[in-house]
Design an enzyme around this catalytic site. Structure first.
Site, PDB file in Angstrom:
ATOM      1  N   LYS A 213       0.847  -1.201   0.000  1.00  0.00           N
ATOM      2  CA  LYS A 213       0.000   0.000   0.000  1.00  0.00           C
ATOM      3  C   LYS A 213       0.879   1.246   0.000  1.00  0.00           C
ATOM      4  CE  LYS A 213      -1.804   2.678   3.165  1.00  0.00           C
ATOM      5  NZ  LYS A 213      -1.844   3.961   2.443  1.00  0.00           N
ATOM      6  N   GLY A 266       6.937   4.594   8.570  1.00  0.00           N
ATOM      7  CA  GLY A 266       6.062   5.737   8.823  1.00  0.00           C
ATOM      8  C   GLY A 266       6.227   6.219  10.246  1.00  0.00           C
ATOM      9  N   SER A 267       5.158   6.765  10.798  1.00  0.00           N
ATOM     10  CA  SER A 267       5.256   7.378  12.122  1.00  0.00           C
ATOM     11  C   SER A 267       5.309   6.319  13.232  1.00  0.00           C
ATOM     12  CB  SER A 267       4.067   8.298  12.354  1.00  0.00           C
ATOM     13  OG  SER A 267       2.886   7.543  12.385  1.00  0.00           O
ATOM     14  N   THR A 268       5.886   6.685  14.342  1.00  0.00           N
ATOM     15  CA  THR A 268       5.977   5.759  15.475  1.00  0.00           C
ATOM     16  C   THR A 268       4.586   5.407  15.980  1.00  0.00           C
ATOM     17  OG1 THR A 268       8.175   6.550  16.066  1.00  0.00           O
ATOM     18  CG2 THR A 268       6.934   5.479  17.816  1.00  0.00           C
ATOM     19  N   ALA A 269       3.676   6.374  15.982  1.00  0.00           N
ATOM     20  CA  ALA A 269       2.320   6.108  16.485  1.00  0.00           C
ATOM     21  C   ALA A 269       1.625   5.050  15.637  1.00  0.00           C
ATOM     22  CB  ALA A 269       1.513   7.405  16.487  1.00  0.00           C
ATOM     23  N   THR A 270       1.702   5.182  14.316  1.00  0.00           N
ATOM     24  CA  THR A 270       1.056   4.191  13.439  1.00  0.00           C
ATOM     25  C   THR A 270       1.757   2.838  13.545  1.00  0.00           C
ATOM     26  OG1 THR A 270       0.300   5.942  11.955  1.00  0.00           O
ATOM     27  CG2 THR A 270       0.325   3.734  11.050  1.00  0.00           C
ATOM     28  N   GLY A 271       3.087   2.860  13.656  1.00  0.00           N
ATOM     29  CA  GLY A 271       3.844   1.614  13.787  1.00  0.00           C
ATOM     30  C   GLY A 271       3.440   0.835  15.031  1.00  0.00           C
ATOM     31  N   GLU A 288      10.055   0.703  10.444  1.00  0.00           N
ATOM     32  CA  GLU A 288      11.076   1.760  10.304  1.00  0.00           C
ATOM     33  C   GLU A 288      10.349   3.053  10.605  1.00  0.00           C
ATOM     34  OE1 GLU A 288      12.880   4.621   9.356  1.00  0.00           O
ATOM     35  OE2 GLU A 288      12.946   4.067   7.232  1.00  0.00           O
ATOM     36  N   CYS A 322      13.217  10.477   7.732  1.00  0.00           N
ATOM     37  CA  CYS A 322      13.102   9.906   9.080  1.00  0.00           C
ATOM     38  C   CYS A 322      14.394  10.079   9.869  1.00  0.00           C
ATOM     39  CB  CYS A 322      12.715   8.447   8.984  1.00  0.00           C
ATOM     40  SG  CYS A 322      13.704   7.550   7.803  1.00  0.00           S
ATOM     41  N   GLU A 419       9.530  14.973  16.711  1.00  0.00           N
ATOM     42  CA  GLU A 419       9.856  14.927  15.283  1.00  0.00           C
ATOM     43  C   GLU A 419       8.954  15.890  14.517  1.00  0.00           C
ATOM     44  OE1 GLU A 419       8.728  11.385  12.936  1.00  0.00           O
ATOM     45  OE2 GLU A 419      10.754  11.459  12.109  1.00  0.00           O
TER      46      GLU A 419
END
Ligand code: NAP
Ligand code: MG
Length: 520
Positions: A213, A266-271, A288, A322, A419
């Site tokens: 995606k 992507g972002s840490t929150a989504t990860g 990552e 990143c 970030e």
């Protein structure tokens, strides 16, 4: 309750609506003239089982050029049912074709793909600059890395050796590496094509199939490149590309029982969220994520070189990196001198139209990102940071931000901790090695770090002590296809590129054979 006639009318209305939808479908390819005059055909469908198709529910979304704020085209938007179809195609391709293909055939297909990326490099770079907003200087660099990396993955495809393990004379024991199956891959918008290659390269080399995606903001290069996969001889169903939203497509991929691994950037929150969703089906997960990387200048460094490196460390790719060196630390004896040089050099960096060959920094990728960055400018000002240069939008059309420096920051300010993901850097002063190590490591992240010094002892000692997945000495944002990249701490799990990437996509099988003493 509806009356019979009303129900029939509703039914025939929805029949008419479906019919209308069928005949007013968006096209699956559109001719596009790029801002530099090049023309090409852009696929706009979902790429499933070797074909571009409309999404089942015929939903679409618009793709925006961030430099002009104008619509480029409309692309089909995948939903859960499309994910299921793509995963089924990928599963079949895994079982019947790719996992049993000869390793040298997988290698040849990846070499072909690398050659095709090279052949189409100018088109791919221009697509990327149009869709993402990055300067041609940046997108050409990305495309060059893509072909090198795919070729490197091709080289690994027939070298996935196992081990013979010494367990004594009564057994013959060996281990082999096997692919995982269908891999779900979710990528961001800052390096759309490069992330496509970091994901599909090692997955395909090791015999897996993928459903990828792209970010909704930047789906065009991955769709264009997916047709190159076919031309390269990669069988139908091995690579599937589903533009669509993270909350629908990303979520379904992360939860799907037939997806054996999720690779996310992507972002840490989504990860963090993906990891939780993937836990229900115990998928292998590699992440990552974000960063807030320190870039340290010691007084003994070649200061002119260091200034160029620290500016490149933050302003490259419009700061949407990143591993951007977003916290600069300068030794006290040269603090004012380096800061002055950095301001002067930064003000020479040309911002604007990504297709202007002289431009270094193009547009931010989205309206959302532009506003996030401008909000952080206000945060920094309200926290008392000193604005040295920039701090505002460039022009009034397109999502451009002037390269921005905040000096004399305190380590507990939000602008130092969080970030931003844009062309904003903070500058702090330090005096001793111990002090700067403590400052550098005071972060939840650990993606990268930069050290600028002419003292080899200092370079190695500080590299050893800094908590980061990559350390650059007298350089920055300097990638190579053979060098593993990934984060410590909340910057992620797993490594991409080099041999480290292969273990993300393989599982070890051990075989132990008992040897009886022959009688005759
Ligand atoms: P994000 O949410 O992490 O988006 C990255 C990818 O994840 C996109 O493809 C996104 O889909 C998808 N996604 C979103 N929600 C998901 C979910 N629930 N399940 C599965 N996939 C999901 O990042 P963003 O919102 O675009 O950007 C926010 C911030 O993240 C940035 O400001 C930056 O700080 C950071 N970021 C870091 C990187 C990096 O390289 N480490 C890259 C991008 C952003 P959509 O296309 O629908 O958004
Ligand atoms: Mg776009």
């Amino acid at each position: 309750m509806f009356s019979r006639t009303r129900t029939t009318a509703l039914k025939s209305n929805s029949f008419a609506r479906n019919l209308l939808r069928l005949y007013s479908q968006a096209p699956l390819r559109v001719p596009i003239t790029l801002p530099n005059g090049l023309t090409y055909e852009q696929p706009t469908g979902l790429f499933i089982n070797g074909e571009f198709v409309a999404s089942k529910q015929k939903k679409t979304f618009d793709v925006i050029n961030p430099s002009t704020e104008e619509k480029i085209t409309t692309v089909y938007k995948a939903m859960e049912d499309d994910v299921d179809t793509a995963v089924a195609a990928a599963k079949k391709a895994f079982e019947t074709k790719w996992s049993i293909a000869e390793p040298e055939d997988r290698a040849r297909a990846l070499f072909n793909l690398a050659d095709l990326v090279e052949k189409n490099q100018e088109t791919l770079a221009a697509i990327e600059s149009m869709d993402n907003g990055k300067s041609l200087f940046c997108s050409r660099g990305d495309v060059a890395l893509v072909s090198k990396y795919l070729r490197s993955c091709g080289g690994w495809a027939d070298k996935l050796n196992g081990n013979v393990i010494d367990t004594g004379k009564d057994h013959f024991t060996y281990s082999i590496k096997e692919p995982l199956g269908v891999c779900g891959q979710i990528i961001p918008w800052n390096f759309p094509l490069l992330m496509w290659s970091w994901k599909i390269g090692p997955a395909l080399a090791t015999g897996n199939t993928v459903v990828l995606k792209p970010a909704e903001t930047t789906p065009l290069s991955a769709l264009f490149a997916s047709q190159l996969c076919q031309e390269a001889g990669i069988p139908a169903g091995v690579v599937n590309i589903l533009p669509g939203s993270g909350r629908v497509v990303g979520e379904r991929l992360s939860a799907h029982p037939d997806v054996k691994k999720i690779a996310f950037t992507g972002s840490t929150a989504t990860g963090r969220h993906i990891m939780k969703v993937a836990a229900d089906t115990v998928k292998k997960v590699t992440l990552e994520l974000g960063g807030k990387s320190p870039n340290i200048v010691f007084a003994d460094a070649d200061l002119d070189k260091a200034v160029k490196n620290i500016a490149f460390g933050i302003f490259f790719n419009s700061g949407e990196v990143c591993c951007a060196g977003s916290r600069i630390y300068i030794q006290d004896t040269v603090y004012e001198e380096v800061l002055k040089k950095l301001k002067e050099y930064t003000e020479t960096l040309k911002v604007g139209d990504p297709f202007n060959e002289k431009v270094f920094q193009g547009a931010q990728t989205s309206d959302k990102q532009l506003h996030k960055i401008l909000d952080y400018v206000n945060v920094a000002k309200s926290e008392g940071a000193r604005l040295v240069t920039g701090g505002e939008r460039y022009g009034d059309k397109g999502y451009f931000v002037k390269p921005t420096i905040f000096a004399d920051v305190k380590e507990d300010m939000r602008i130092v901790k969080e970030e931003v993901f844009g062309p904003i850097v903070t500058v702090s002063k330090f005096s001793t090695v111990d002090e700067v190590i403590a400052m550098a490591n005071d972060s939840q992240y650990g993606l990268a770090a930069g050290i600028h010094t002419n003292d080899i002892n200092k370079a190695i000692n500080v590299s050893n002590r800094v908590k980061a997945g990559t350390v650059w000495v007298n350089t920055y944002n300097n990638f190579h296809q053979n060098v593993p990249f990934g984060g410590f701490g909340q910057s992620g799990i797993g490594r991409e590129m080099g041999d480290a990437a292969l273990s993300n996509y393989t599982q070890v099988k051990s075989v132990r054979i008992a040897i009886d003493k022959p009688i005759r």
